[in-house]
Design a protein around this motif. Structure first.
Motif: not given
Length: 146
Positions: A73-86, A88-97
Motif C-alpha cells: 500500500k505504501n509503495l503503491e502510494e509512492k508510485g513504485f508498484v502497481k497491483r492488479s487482479t489475476d 484467471g483467478d480474481q482472488r490473486k493479486v498480481l504485483v509489478s514494479l
C-alpha cells in the motif's frame, strides 16, 4: 541434563548478529533513498520478476502477508508498484514494479553494490562467495526438513 552450547556458538544467534551487522551498513543508505529494509526487499524481488503473485512475493521477500499488504500500500502510494487482479483467478493479486519503481531500483543498485564491495574488501571475495554458498546450502538443507 545435557549441557547447552555457549550462546556465542549458537547458530541462530550468530545468524541474527550477522544480519544486524550487515544491515547496519545497508540501512543508512536505504534511508537516503527513502526506503525501509522491507520496501527494498520487495523492490528487489519485483525488479527480477515482470509480474508476481502477492503470495509468491511474500515468500521471496520473506515478509509475512499482513505486513506485505501494508508495505505494498505504501509503495503503491509512492508510485513504485502497481497491483492488479489475476484475470484467471480474481482472488490473486498480481504485483509489478512501475516505471518509477524501476527508476528507484536503478538509483539504489550502485549504492548497494558499493556496500557489497566494502564487505568483500573486509572479508575477502572468495570468503564472501563461500559464506553465501554455505548459507544457501544450509537453507536448502533445512528447508527439506520441513
Amino acid at each position: 541434563m545435557a549441557k547447552l552450547r555457549n550462546i556465542n556458538r549458537s547458530l541462530p544467534m550468530q545468524l541474527l548478529q550477522a544480519r544486524e551487522s550487515t544491515m547496519f551498513l545497508f540501512r543508512p543508505m536505504l534511508r537516503q533513498f527513502g526506503l525501509t529494509d522491507q520496501q527494498w526487499r520487495v523492490i528487489r524481488v519485483l525488479a527480477t520478476n515482470k509480474q508476481i503473485e502477492a503470495f509468491e512475493l511474500s515468500q521471496q521477500s520473506m515478509i509475512l502477508p499482513p505486513s506485505l499488504t501494508r508495505i505494498l500500500k505504501n509503495l503503491e502510494e509512492k508510485g513504485f508498484v502497481k497491483r492488479s487482479t489475476d484475470i484467471g483467478d480474481q482472488r490473486k493479486v498480481l504485483v509489478s514494479l512501475s516505471a518509477r519503481g524501476q527508476k528507484k531500483y536503478q538509483q539504489v543498485v550502485p549504492a548497494s553494490e558499493k556496500i557489497y564491495r566494502s564487505i568483500e574488501r573486509k572479508l575477502g571475495k572468495r570468503e564472501l562467495t563461500g559464506l553465501l554458498n554455505q548459507l544457501i546450502n544450509l537453507n536448502n538443507s533445512l528447508e527439506n526438513e520441513n
